[in-house]
Every structure is written in C-alpha cells, then in structure tokens.
Design a protein around this motif. Structure first.
Motif, PDB file in Angstrom:
ATOM      1  N   UNK A 273       0.897  -1.103  -0.209  1.00 54.99           N
ATOM      2  CA  UNK A 273      -0.128  -0.541  -0.036  1.00 54.99           C
ATOM      3  C   UNK A 273       1.427   1.191  -0.157  1.00 54.99           C
ATOM      4  N   UNK A 274       0.410   1.980  -0.725  1.00 50.34           N
ATOM      5  CA  UNK A 274       0.826   3.478  -0.607  1.00 50.34           C
ATOM      6  C   UNK A 274       0.405   3.968   0.759  1.00 50.34           C
ATOM      7  N   UNK A 275       1.436   5.258   1.678  1.00 55.87           N
ATOM      8  CA  UNK A 275       0.642   5.387   2.600  1.00 55.87           C
ATOM      9  C   UNK A 275       1.299   6.649   2.666  1.00 55.87           C
ATOM     10  N   UNK A 276      -0.592   7.516   2.961  1.00 57.79           N
ATOM     11  CA  UNK A 276      -0.170   9.050   3.868  1.00 57.79           C
ATOM     12  C   UNK A 276       0.571   8.942   5.100  1.00 57.79           C
ATOM     13  N   UNK A 277       1.895   9.718   5.220  1.00 55.04           N
ATOM     14  CA  UNK A 277       3.037   9.868   6.665  1.00 55.04           C
ATOM     15  C   UNK A 277       2.638  11.340   7.434  1.00 55.04           C
ATOM     16  N   UNK A 278       2.391  10.997   8.566  1.00 57.18           N
ATOM     17  CA  UNK A 278       2.359  12.310   9.627  1.00 57.18           C
ATOM     18  C   UNK A 278       3.093  12.179  10.725  1.00 57.18           C
ATOM     19  N   UNK A 279       3.115  13.861  11.301  1.00 55.91           N
ATOM     20  CA  UNK A 279       3.788  13.059  12.296  1.00 55.91           C
ATOM     21  C   UNK A 279       2.141  13.456  13.430  1.00 55.91           C
ATOM     22  N   UNK A 280       2.000  11.877  14.659  1.00 55.58           N
ATOM     23  CA  UNK A 280       1.340  11.580  15.788  1.00 55.58           C
ATOM     24  C   UNK A 280       0.820  13.035  15.967  1.00 55.58           C
ATOM     25  N   UNK A 281      -0.355  13.438  15.456  1.00 48.34           N
ATOM     26  CA  UNK A 281      -1.099  14.747  16.450  1.00 48.34           C
ATOM     27  C   UNK A 281      -0.606  15.923  15.892  1.00 48.34           C
ATOM     28  N   UNK A 282       0.610  15.939  14.892  1.00 48.63           N
ATOM     29  CA  UNK A 282       0.857  17.297  13.593  1.00 48.63           C
ATOM     30  C   UNK A 282       0.352  18.145  12.963  1.00 48.63           C
ATOM     31  N   UNK A 283      -1.340  17.514  12.094  1.00 47.38           N
ATOM     32  CA  UNK A 283      -1.452  17.484  11.436  1.00 47.38           C
ATOM     33  C   UNK A 283      -1.447  18.620  10.220  1.00 47.38           C
ATOM     34  N   UNK A 284      -1.697  19.578   9.624  1.00 49.46           N
ATOM     35  CA  UNK A 284      -2.226  20.991   9.084  1.00 49.46           C
ATOM     36  C   UNK A 284      -3.044  20.980   8.266  1.00 49.46           C
ATOM     37  N   UNK A 285      -3.830  21.599   7.943  1.00 52.72           N
ATOM     38  CA  UNK A 285      -5.186  21.923   7.843  1.00 52.72           C
ATOM     39  C   UNK A 285      -5.092  21.454   5.979  1.00 52.72           C
ATOM     40  N   UNK A 286      -4.073  21.809   5.625  1.00 51.95           N
ATOM     41  CA  UNK A 286      -3.410  21.699   4.281  1.00 51.95           C
ATOM     42  C   UNK A 286      -3.568  20.217   3.860  1.00 51.95           C
ATOM     43  N   UNK A 287      -2.829  20.219   4.874  1.00 56.72           N
ATOM     44  CA  UNK A 287      -2.394  18.208   4.255  1.00 56.72           C
ATOM     45  C   UNK A 287      -3.844  18.000   4.697  1.00 56.72           C
ATOM     46  N   UNK A 288      -4.059  18.025   5.707  1.00 57.96           N
ATOM     47  CA  UNK A 288      -6.035  17.298   5.292  1.00 57.96           C
ATOM     48  C   UNK A 288      -6.780  17.439   3.912  1.00 57.96           C
ATOM     49  N   UNK A 289      -6.785  18.848   3.312  1.00 60.25           N
ATOM     50  CA  UNK A 289      -7.739  19.269   2.836  1.00 60.25           C
ATOM     51  C   UNK A 289      -7.389  18.359   1.324  1.00 60.25           C
ATOM     52  N   UNK A 290      -5.611  18.016   1.640  1.00 58.41           N
ATOM     53  CA  UNK A 290      -4.702  17.546   0.287  1.00 58.41           C
ATOM     54  C   UNK A 290      -4.922  15.809   0.060  1.00 58.41           C
ATOM     55  N   UNK A 291      -4.642  15.479   1.133  1.00 59.66           N
ATOM     56  CA  UNK A 291      -5.152  14.144   2.030  1.00 59.66           C
ATOM     57  C   UNK A 291      -6.873  13.825   0.777  1.00 59.66           C
ATOM     58  N   UNK A 292      -7.598  14.034   1.587  1.00 56.85           N
ATOM     59  CA  UNK A 292      -9.386  13.901   0.980  1.00 56.85           C
ATOM     60  C   UNK A 292      -9.154  14.395  -0.691  1.00 56.85           C
ATOM     61  N   UNK A 293      -8.111  14.961  -0.881  1.00 57.39           N
ATOM     62  CA  UNK A 293      -8.304  15.375  -2.691  1.00 57.39           C
ATOM     63  C   UNK A 293      -7.448  14.361  -3.161  1.00 57.39           C
ATOM     64  N   UNK A 294      -6.941  13.833  -2.819  1.00 57.76           N
ATOM     65  CA  UNK A 294      -5.985  12.639  -3.483  1.00 57.76           C
ATOM     66  C   UNK A 294      -6.579  11.484  -3.309  1.00 57.76           C
ATOM     67  N   UNK A 295      -8.295  10.872  -2.284  1.00 58.80           N
ATOM     68  CA  UNK A 295      -8.519  10.239  -2.032  1.00 58.80           C
ATOM     69  C   UNK A 295      -9.733  10.248  -2.996  1.00 58.80           C
ATOM     70  N   UNK A 296     -10.133  11.515  -3.352  1.00 54.07           N
ATOM     71  CA  UNK A 296     -11.406  11.648  -4.577  1.00 54.07           C
ATOM     72  C   UNK A 296     -11.125  11.318  -6.155  1.00 54.07           C
ATOM     73  N   UNK A 297     -10.193  12.123  -5.881  1.00 54.34           N
ATOM     74  CA  UNK A 297      -9.452  11.566  -7.284  1.00 54.34           C
ATOM     75  C   UNK A 297      -8.849  10.021  -7.832  1.00 54.34           C
ATOM     76  N   UNK A 298      -8.777   9.621  -6.482  1.00 54.99           N
ATOM     77  CA  UNK A 298      -8.115   8.012  -6.858  1.00 54.99           C
ATOM     78  C   UNK A 298      -9.361   7.196  -7.004  1.00 54.99           C
ATOM     79  N   UNK A 299     -10.576   7.588  -6.862  1.00 53.84           N
ATOM     80  CA  UNK A 299     -11.862   7.124  -5.983  1.00 53.84           C
ATOM     81  C   UNK A 299     -12.865   7.152  -7.879  1.00 53.84           C
ATOM     82  N   UNK A 300     -12.513   8.331  -8.455  1.00 53.76           N
ATOM     83  CA  UNK A 300     -12.557   9.039  -9.787  1.00 53.76           C
ATOM     84  C   UNK A 300     -12.050   8.047 -11.536  1.00 53.76           C
ATOM     85  N   UNK A 301     -10.718   7.752 -10.805  1.00 59.17           N
ATOM     86  CA  UNK A 301     -10.195   7.157 -11.893  1.00 59.17           C
ATOM     87  C   UNK A 301     -11.015   6.284 -12.470  1.00 59.17           C
TER      88      UNK A 301
END
Length: 301
Positions: A273-301
């Motif tokens: 599996x390819x994984x998102x990886x972040x520091x525990x408890x330190x996820x930036x807001x832009x990271x949350x937006x981006x990871x959500x966007x990636x999942x949406x893009x991959x679902x629509x492939x």
C-alpha cells in the motif's frame, strides 16, 4: 507572515540549512538581509545563536532552544493564516509535501495539477526522495505530509493507506534473442540477473519482506546493480537482459507500447500500500484538504 516576524523565518531557514547563503536563496532575499534579521534576534535576547568556525556554522545552545520554539511558532502562524482566510471561504496556506520517488513520478503529477487548479492560493512544494528520507523530513519538520511506499513503521508517525500497488518483475522486449520465459520458478528467479532500487527505498523494503515470507534473503538473489530511481532501472532494462522489479504504475505505458513484458513468479506476489504519513497529532489543515482531495481523485479514476 508580517515583516516584523520575518526574522524568525530567517533564523529558521539558517538553522535548518546551517548556511546563510542557502537561507537567502530559499527566502529570496539578500544574504546581508538574512544576517541582519538573525543579529536582531541575537540583540533582542542578548545571546549568540550560531557558532562560526571558518565557513561553517553550528547552533549554540540558545540557538537550539530558539529553533525548538520557532518550529511551533511558525506552525501556528501557518494555522492562523489558514483559519483567518477560511472565514472568507478562501483556502490560503502552505503545503510542504514529501513523496517517495515512485509516487512523486507516477501517481502525483496529474493529482497535483488538479489540486493547484482548485486551490490556487495554497502554495505547494514537493520533495522527491526515498521513503526513509521522507520519514526523516517529517521528524525534522521540513515537510507537513509524506506519501511513501515503505513497509516499516516509525512509532512517532501516523500511517494511512490510500492506494494499493503491485510490484511486477519486468524485462525488455527489445532483446529479441532473450530466452527469458514468461514464468519463473523460485530457483530460476535466484539465477536471474536483477537490477533493483537502492537501500532505503520502499520498493526494496517490500521486495525483501515478500522474499522473507518464502524463506529467501536478498543476498541469495543475483542482484547485478542497485539504482537510485525507477526511471534509471527502466532506462537500464531497455539495453539489458536483466530483470527489474518495479511498481505497475511505473511501467503502464511501456507495457501498453510493448517495450516491456511482465514475467510471472507464481510463488511470489509483491503487493503493498502507498500511505500518507504524518507526525502524530501534528497534521496541518492543508494536509487534511490534500489527502481528502487525493482520495477523491483516485476514486474517480
């Protein structure tokens, strides 16, 4: 960031690069300007922040203390900027990504293009390196979010799978005199000359783990060469009778065009599996937006 706080950013860049020259290049200001900002901080706190020995600098104890606070302060500034703009339904901020080579070259480009179109005011930067280095960059707060293919897990980091990948053994179709069959036994695999990724790459980690499940060690294989990128392996294979083991995403075009072919090894299945990886408890807001966007893009492939 307001100019009055730019000196913290200047200090942080010098401290991370251990170079005033690199900091000036990174911040797009002159070296004397960077030096001035650092000296203002030293004057403010009545301490020396760097030791200078010839052309090299190192952090003093005071510098290490300031760096620790500086990382948290700059992170809060980024959060403040994002939240204040969000009040006006604007997505403004910074996203510092680190991705392993396979993901950066074969998965991310179309996604990043769409992301920057949808969120033009989010400034995106990307470090392209192997999985171990991405994890190190997270520990050093050099990036906000990593995307890796590694199979090892650091306890201080959080891993979230987002895409299934398969590693496939491939050979070139350009060598018409090649007698490599379409299917190999484990004994035949041991004798096959191989070209593989370097130590520290998630690809090699995954290969070693699958081999171990069959009681095999990498040292028992006929590895002719380790190369630092999948593109290097692909280029090498075009002129070689060796076999490579690479991500299916990396050779989609070559397989369609008939340049490479897959060699089956029925006793081995290289899935990961390819994984998102972040520091525990330190996820930036832009990271949350981006990871959500990636999942949406991959679902629509």
């Amino acid at each position: 960031m307001p100019m009055s706080d730019f000196r913290l950013k200047a200090f942080y860049s010098v401290a991370k690069n251990l170079s005033f020259t690199k900091a000036s290049q990174e911040l797009f200001v002159s070296q004397p300007a960077v030096t001035k900002h650092v000296r203002e901080l030293e004057s403010l706190y009545q301490v020396r922040l760097f030791d200078r020995l010839g052309n090299k600098i190192s952090l003093t104890e005071a510098g290490r203390v300031l760096l620790e606070h500086c990382e948290r302060i700059l992170q809060e500034y980024r959060k403040l900027e994002f939240d204040m703009h969000l009040l006006k339904n604007e997505y403004v901020g910074q996203l510092r990504l680190g991705a392993s080579t396979t993901i950066a070259q074969y998965v991310l480009p179309p996604i990043l293009a769409r992301f920057t179109e949808k969120y033009p005011q989010i400034e995106v930067s990307l470090i392209d390196t192997n999985s171990r280095n991405v994890e190190q960059a997270l520990h050093e707060h050099a990036i906000d979010l990593g995307m890796i293919e590694g199979v090892f897990r650091a306890p201080t980091l959080k891993y979230e799978p987002f895409l299934c990948d398969e590693l496939v053994p491939v050979v070139s179709c350009m060598n018409t005199d090649s007698e490599i069959p379409d299917e190999l036994t484990l004994d035949e695999l041991r004798a096959m000359p191989l070209v593989l990724r370097e130590r520290g790459s998630g690809t090699l980690d995954a290969i070693e783990m699958v081999l171990a499940e069959q009681g095999l060690k990498l040292s028992s294989l006929n590895v002719r060469m380790h190369l630092g990128s999948t593109e290097s392996i692909k280029s090498f294979l075009r002129y070689s009778r060796c076999m490579g083991i690479v991500s299916i995403f990396a050779v989609e075009r070559e397989l369609k065009e008939g340049l490479f072919r897959i060699v089956e090894v029925p006793e081995l299945t290289f899935k990961r599996h390819f994984c998102f990886v972040s520091v525990q408890g330190q996820e930036a807001e832009t990271s949350v937006i981006f990871s959500r966007f990636v999942r949406q893009c991959l679902q629509s492939r």
